[in-house]
Structure formats: structure tokens, C-alpha cells
Design a protein around this motif. Sequence first.
Motif, mmCIF file in Angstrom:
data_model
loop_
_atom_site.group_PDB
_atom_site.id
_atom_site.type_symbol
_atom_site.label_atom_id
_atom_site.label_comp_id
_atom_site.label_asym_id
_atom_site.label_seq_id
_atom_site.Cartn_x
_atom_site.Cartn_y
_atom_site.Cartn_z
ATOM 1 N N PRO A 188 0.816 -1.216 0.000
ATOM 2 C CA PRO A 188 0.000 0.000 0.000
ATOM 3 C C PRO A 188 0.848 1.264 0.000
ATOM 4 O O PRO A 188 1.866 1.344 0.686
ATOM 5 C CB PRO A 188 -0.807 -0.117 1.299
ATOM 6 N N LYS A 189 0.389 2.230 -0.793
ATOM 7 C CA LYS A 189 1.070 3.533 -0.807
ATOM 8 C C LYS A 189 0.817 4.255 0.503
ATOM 9 O O LYS A 189 1.638 5.045 0.967
ATOM 10 C CB LYS A 189 0.542 4.381 -1.975
ATOM 11 N N SER A 190 -0.364 4.000 1.106
ATOM 12 C CA SER A 190 -0.732 4.651 2.359
ATOM 13 C C SER A 190 -1.672 3.733 3.114
ATOM 14 O O SER A 190 -2.402 2.938 2.521
ATOM 15 C CB SER A 190 -1.419 5.987 2.075
ATOM 16 N N THR A 191 -1.645 3.815 4.434
ATOM 17 C CA THR A 191 -2.569 3.020 5.246
ATOM 18 C C THR A 191 -3.494 3.913 6.062
ATOM 19 O O THR A 191 -4.143 3.474 7.002
ATOM 20 C CB THR A 191 -1.786 2.090 6.196
ATOM 21 N N ASP A 192 -3.541 5.208 5.702
ATOM 22 C CA ASP A 192 -4.408 6.149 6.419
ATOM 23 C C ASP A 192 -5.865 5.944 6.010
ATOM 24 O O ASP A 192 -6.166 5.422 4.941
ATOM 25 C CB ASP A 192 -4.000 7.596 6.113
ATOM 26 N N GLY A 193 -6.759 6.388 6.884
ATOM 27 C CA GLY A 193 -8.182 6.324 6.561
ATOM 28 C C GLY A 193 -8.830 5.064 7.080
ATOM 29 O O GLY A 193 -8.162 4.087 7.433
ATOM 30 N N THR A 194 -10.153 5.083 7.116
ATOM 31 C CA THR A 194 -10.902 3.927 7.633
ATOM 32 C C THR A 194 -11.099 2.853 6.575
ATOM 33 O O THR A 194 -11.428 1.718 6.893
ATOM 34 C CB THR A 194 -12.281 4.383 8.143
ATOM 35 N N THR A 195 -10.927 3.214 5.308
ATOM 36 C CA THR A 195 -10.979 2.230 4.226
ATOM 37 C C THR A 195 -9.824 2.481 3.269
ATOM 38 O O THR A 195 -9.289 3.587 3.179
ATOM 39 C CB THR A 195 -12.300 2.307 3.426
ATOM 40 N N LEU A 196 -9.463 1.427 2.555
ATOM 41 C CA LEU A 196 -8.454 1.529 1.514
ATOM 42 C C LEU A 196 -9.074 1.044 0.218
ATOM 43 O O LEU A 196 -10.136 0.423 0.217
ATOM 44 C CB LEU A 196 -7.239 0.664 1.859
ATOM 45 N N SER A 197 -8.412 1.298 -0.889
ATOM 46 C CA SER A 197 -8.814 0.754 -2.181
ATOM 47 C C SER A 197 -7.714 -0.190 -2.662
ATOM 48 O O SER A 197 -6.542 -0.006 -2.322
ATOM 49 C CB SER A 197 -9.003 1.877 -3.202
ATOM 50 N N SER A 198 -8.118 -1.174 -3.434
ATOM 51 C CA SER A 198 -7.102 -2.074 -3.987
ATOM 52 C C SER A 198 -6.132 -1.313 -4.887
ATOM 53 O O SER A 198 -5.000 -1.749 -5.098
ATOM 54 C CB SER A 198 -7.760 -3.219 -4.754
ATOM 55 N N SER A 199 -6.544 -0.152 -5.390
ATOM 56 C CA SER A 199 -5.651 0.657 -6.225
ATOM 57 C C SER A 199 -4.498 1.246 -5.416
ATOM 58 O O SER A 199 -3.496 1.677 -5.984
ATOM 59 C CB SER A 199 -6.430 1.793 -6.906
ATOM 60 N N ASP A 200 -4.657 1.274 -4.082
ATOM 61 C CA ASP A 200 -3.583 1.783 -3.224
ATOM 62 C C ASP A 200 -2.397 0.817 -3.158
ATOM 63 O O ASP A 200 -1.321 1.189 -2.693
ATOM 64 C CB ASP A 200 -4.101 2.014 -1.796
ATOM 65 N N PHE A 201 -2.605 -0.417 -3.601
ATOM 66 C CA PHE A 201 -1.551 -1.430 -3.542
ATOM 67 C C PHE A 201 -0.825 -1.478 -4.882
ATOM 68 O O PHE A 201 -1.438 -1.721 -5.925
ATOM 69 C CB PHE A 201 -2.149 -2.795 -3.196
ATOM 70 N N VAL A 202 0.466 -1.227 -4.857
ATOM 71 C CA VAL A 202 1.243 -1.087 -6.096
ATOM 72 C C VAL A 202 2.549 -1.876 -6.021
ATOM 73 O O VAL A 202 3.015 -2.263 -4.944
ATOM 74 C CB VAL A 202 1.562 0.399 -6.374
ATOM 75 N N LEU A 203 3.127 -2.090 -7.189
ATOM 76 C CA LEU A 203 4.442 -2.720 -7.297
ATOM 77 C C LEU A 203 5.530 -1.656 -7.226
ATOM 78 O O LEU A 203 5.351 -0.548 -7.742
ATOM 79 C CB LEU A 203 4.566 -3.470 -8.627
ATOM 80 N N ASP A 204 6.637 -1.998 -6.602
ATOM 81 C CA ASP A 204 7.805 -1.123 -6.606
ATOM 82 C C ASP A 204 8.543 -1.348 -7.927
ATOM 83 O O ASP A 204 8.997 -2.462 -8.215
ATOM 84 C CB ASP A 204 8.714 -1.446 -5.418
ATOM 85 N N LYS A 205 8.631 -0.302 -8.735
ATOM 86 C CA LYS A 205 9.206 -0.421 -10.074
ATOM 87 C C LYS A 205 10.644 -0.933 -10.029
ATOM 88 O O LYS A 205 11.016 -1.842 -10.790
ATOM 89 C CB LYS A 205 9.159 0.939 -10.780
ATOM 90 N N THR A 206 11.449 -0.384 -9.145
ATOM 91 C CA THR A 206 12.865 -0.788 -9.055
ATOM 92 C C THR A 206 12.987 -2.240 -8.621
ATOM 93 O O THR A 206 13.801 -2.998 -9.163
ATOM 94 C CB THR A 206 13.613 0.119 -8.062
ATOM 95 N N GLU A 207 12.158 -2.631 -7.662
ATOM 96 C CA GLU A 207 12.182 -4.020 -7.178
ATOM 97 C C GLU A 207 11.773 -4.977 -8.290
ATOM 98 O O GLU A 207 12.384 -6.043 -8.476
ATOM 99 C CB GLU A 207 11.254 -4.172 -5.976
ATOM 100 N N LEU A 208 10.728 -4.603 -9.038
ATOM 101 C CA LEU A 208 10.275 -5.459 -10.133
ATOM 102 C C LEU A 208 11.368 -5.605 -11.188
ATOM 103 O O LEU A 208 11.655 -6.724 -11.651
ATOM 104 C CB LEU A 208 9.007 -4.873 -10.760
ATOM 105 N N GLU A 209 11.980 -4.506 -11.573
ATOM 106 C CA GLU A 209 13.051 -4.553 -12.576
ATOM 107 C C GLU A 209 14.199 -5.449 -12.124
ATOM 108 O O GLU A 209 14.809 -6.154 -12.934
ATOM 109 C CB GLU A 209 13.563 -3.142 -12.851
ATOM 110 N N SER A 210 14.490 -5.453 -10.827
ATOM 111 C CA SER A 210 15.618 -6.233 -10.302
ATOM 112 C C SER A 210 15.380 -7.736 -10.367
ATOM 113 O O SER A 210 16.336 -8.521 -10.320
ATOM 114 C CB SER A 210 15.916 -5.825 -8.854
ATOM 115 N N LEU A 211 14.117 -8.144 -10.479
ATOM 116 C CA LEU A 211 13.809 -9.578 -10.517
ATOM 117 C C LEU A 211 14.020 -10.186 -11.900
ATOM 118 O O LEU A 211 14.184 -11.405 -12.035
ATOM 119 C CB LEU A 211 12.361 -9.819 -10.074
ATOM 120 N N PHE A 212 13.986 -9.366 -12.936
ATOM 121 C CA PHE A 212 14.162 -9.869 -14.299
ATOM 122 C C PHE A 212 15.639 -10.077 -14.592
ATOM 123 O O PHE A 212 16.471 -9.195 -14.341
ATOM 124 C CB PHE A 212 13.575 -8.882 -15.303
#
Length: 464
Positions: A188-212
Motif C-alpha cells: 500500500p502507498k498509504s494506510t491512512d483512513g478507515t478504508t483503503l482501495s485495492s488501487s492503493d496497492f502497487v508494485l515497486d518499479k525498481t524491485e520489479l526490474e531487479s527480478l528480471f
Amino acid sequence: MSVAVKVSWITLNRNLKLVASQCLARSVSQMATSAPPSQMEEIVKKFKLPKAYEGSRPSVWVEYIQLAMEYKPLNLGQGFPDYPPPEYITDALMQVASDGNLHQYTRGYGHPRLVQAIAKLYSKLIGRELNPQTEVLTTLGAYEALYAAITGHVDVGDEVIIIEPFFDCYEPMVRYAGGIPRFIALKPKSTDGTTLSSSDFVLDKTELESLFNQKTKAIILNTPNNPLGKVFTLEELTLIANLCKKHNVLCISDEVYEWMVYEPNKHIRIATLPGMWDRTITIGSAGKTFSVTGWKLGWAYGPSNLLFNIQMIHQNSVYTGCTPIQEATAIAFEKELGRLESDECYFNSITKELEPKKKYMATFLQETGFKPIVPEGGYFMMADWTPLEANVDLSSESDQYKDYRFTKWMTKNVGLQGIPPTAFYGVEHKPLGENFVRYCFIKCTCIYTRSNCLSLRSPTLSLF
């Protein structure tokens, strides 16, 4: 002694001798067929699971289905509707059942009428003419399509990138093929608020690139994601696509929830992105598309050279599918193809059917103390249960991970069952799932009414 009594006595004596001899024979037989303990040790040792399957354990579904049978909770764990599918679908199956010519083997790679319908549908959706004979394969559920795609393409030592949380079969299937799973978690980009959206959950671009790297054979993409409900954006899919092209990597795209996407989100098929058709296998499910999970019918489509590998696994394990089920599904597809742009099309109406259920679930969870993650797609909702932790006695359960202990306590004491999300993470990242629970909301109205009427077995927890 009278003659009658004498005869009865002789009969009884004969029967007793017969029973005794049978018991003796049975004992001798058991002694003959049961090896001594020392030999049993050797037998057990030799016939254990093969190396590729070592460490396998019953899945979370096996354990939680048994738990549900024992405690009979309000079961919001398992992902299937508890109400009938559209009537025209079951009518199609009844029609097929009365046809005496449709109860024998059909074409191994897919029933002719069905692969024609699938090819016709996806040709429209992806803007490319699919060959139903070589670019479509029907399988026993999307499960088999995944297994055949992974087994057919992953060799010993190949690395496969798995995005977490993931459907729990991905990891063992990769390992069974001799592959090495490499995990990356949506965070999650943020955990503030009483609800979250699934859109708040993202991949770290640098981490993803490092796996390839040169060892990377494939990446498994699931959009909309189960259990999170995330619908990957064009920007996110483009990042994945560019890395696949740069490193010559296969994309196995699990799109079984493709029709359950909530506005304003759009489902984008990664195979339609520039340069991705040649390196993508897309997987679908009749169980999800038509709300008939018990039909166990799935499919894969993609370029013929990639489909060939899957066909080889399929023909030498399953060979062919259920003819009546495939024929009925073909009829259902043909009906929907005729009204694809209409609101009456089930592919369009199912999201409208689920929208109020999704809203109810989010409100219900929030009001009872959870912190829900509102999904962009699918019919699952994850929720942070830790605001309730002070009112829950986790010490009564012995599982390693807190989400298992919480969901079992809830099942037994409150009568509400969810699924523990650590089942959807690799070992390294399981702590990321411990604070959550997954609930399913493709349930009938009476389920939601009942959720308001459940009597609380624990007076310390202010639920319902």
C-alpha cells in the motif's frame, strides 16, 4: 432332548465354528498382508512423495472446508455464488443432456463448438483473428490451464516471477515443474483512513526490474487480482510488458475475473499491448464467467507455438474434457455474443449485480470494526482485522500466523468464516498478510440479512 432342540443345537454349533474359522482366516490374512514395523518403515520411506512434491501439505481450502462443515458458520470464505446461475445456462445443460449424441468423447484440445465460440469472442476483444484449432485450448477449469501453462513452459532452474498476493496454486505448480519462484508483493502507498482501495496497492518499479534476469522464464499476472481485487492499470501493465520484451519473458495472464470490474476501472488484456501477443498466454474460466464453478471448465488462448506446449501437457494428463459441459457453455457463449454490447449481456450485468453487494460488504465490515480494502474487480474483499485484536482470544488457536488464528477463532466463536491471506504469500512475505482476512461477497441477499441477525457468541466483541 427333543429332535428339534438337537437340530437347533447342531446348527448353532456349526455356525459358531464357521464364524470362528472366518475370524481366524481374517486374522491370518491381515498378518500376511501387514508388514512388520521394520519393513513398514522401509515401505513408507521408499513410497513418500517424489522430490518435486516434497513439502506439499493440504491447501487452505481443504482445511477451511472441513472447518466450515464442522462449525457451520456463515461461510464468506469460499469463492462461489450460493445462488443459481442465469436460467439460460442451466437450460442449455438440460437441452444438451437430452441429446444422445453428446455424451461421448469430444475433441481433445476443445469441443469444436466451444473453441469456435471462444475464438469468436476473444477475436473481437483483442482485435486479432484467433484460430480456434491452434490458438485456443479448453481445460478442466482454469486450474488445469495454469498447471499446463506452467508445466509446459517452465524447466528446471527457470525463474518465475509471482506477484503477491497470488492464488495459492501458483507457487507449488512452479516448484513442481522445477522452477524457482521469485516473489514481489503489492504494497500500500498509504494506510491512512478507515478504508483503503485495492488501487492503493502497487508494485515497486525498481524491485520489479531487479527480478528480471537471464534466468527469468515467466511472470504470472492476475488481473483482476484474487484476493486483493486490484485491476492493473495501463501504466502498470506497460511496465510489465516492457520488461517481458526486454528480457524475452513469457507472461501467463490469469484473467478469470475479467468481467467483474467496477467503474470507472477497465480491464485491459495484456496480450493487446504492443509486442505482447507473441509472449502471452491468457487464461479464462467458465466457472467465473457464467457463475458455474462446479462445471470446472477453463481455457487458454495465445499464439500456436505457446499453446502447443500446453496441449502436450493436456493430452498426456487429462486428454479431453466433459462433452456436455462444453456444449452447454458454447450455447451460453453464443447467446452472449449476440448481445455483447447490451446491458442484458451477463458479462455486463454481473458487475451491476455485484456492485451493491460490494458496497454492503464494505459498510458492514467498517461498521463492525474492520478496515476494508474496497476492490476494483472480482468478488473478494480483504479487510484489516487488527482494530478488533484486543477483543479476540488468539491464544486459543495454535497456528503460526495470526490471520489463521483470527479466522479460526471467528469461525468457532462468532460463526463467520473468512480465509487467511498468508496462504497467498511466499514464506518471506507472509507477515504482509497476517493483519488481513479475505471475505467473498458473491452471495445471496439472505446471507446479508443473516449477517445482521447473527447472535454473538462472544460478548466482548461488538460485531453484527
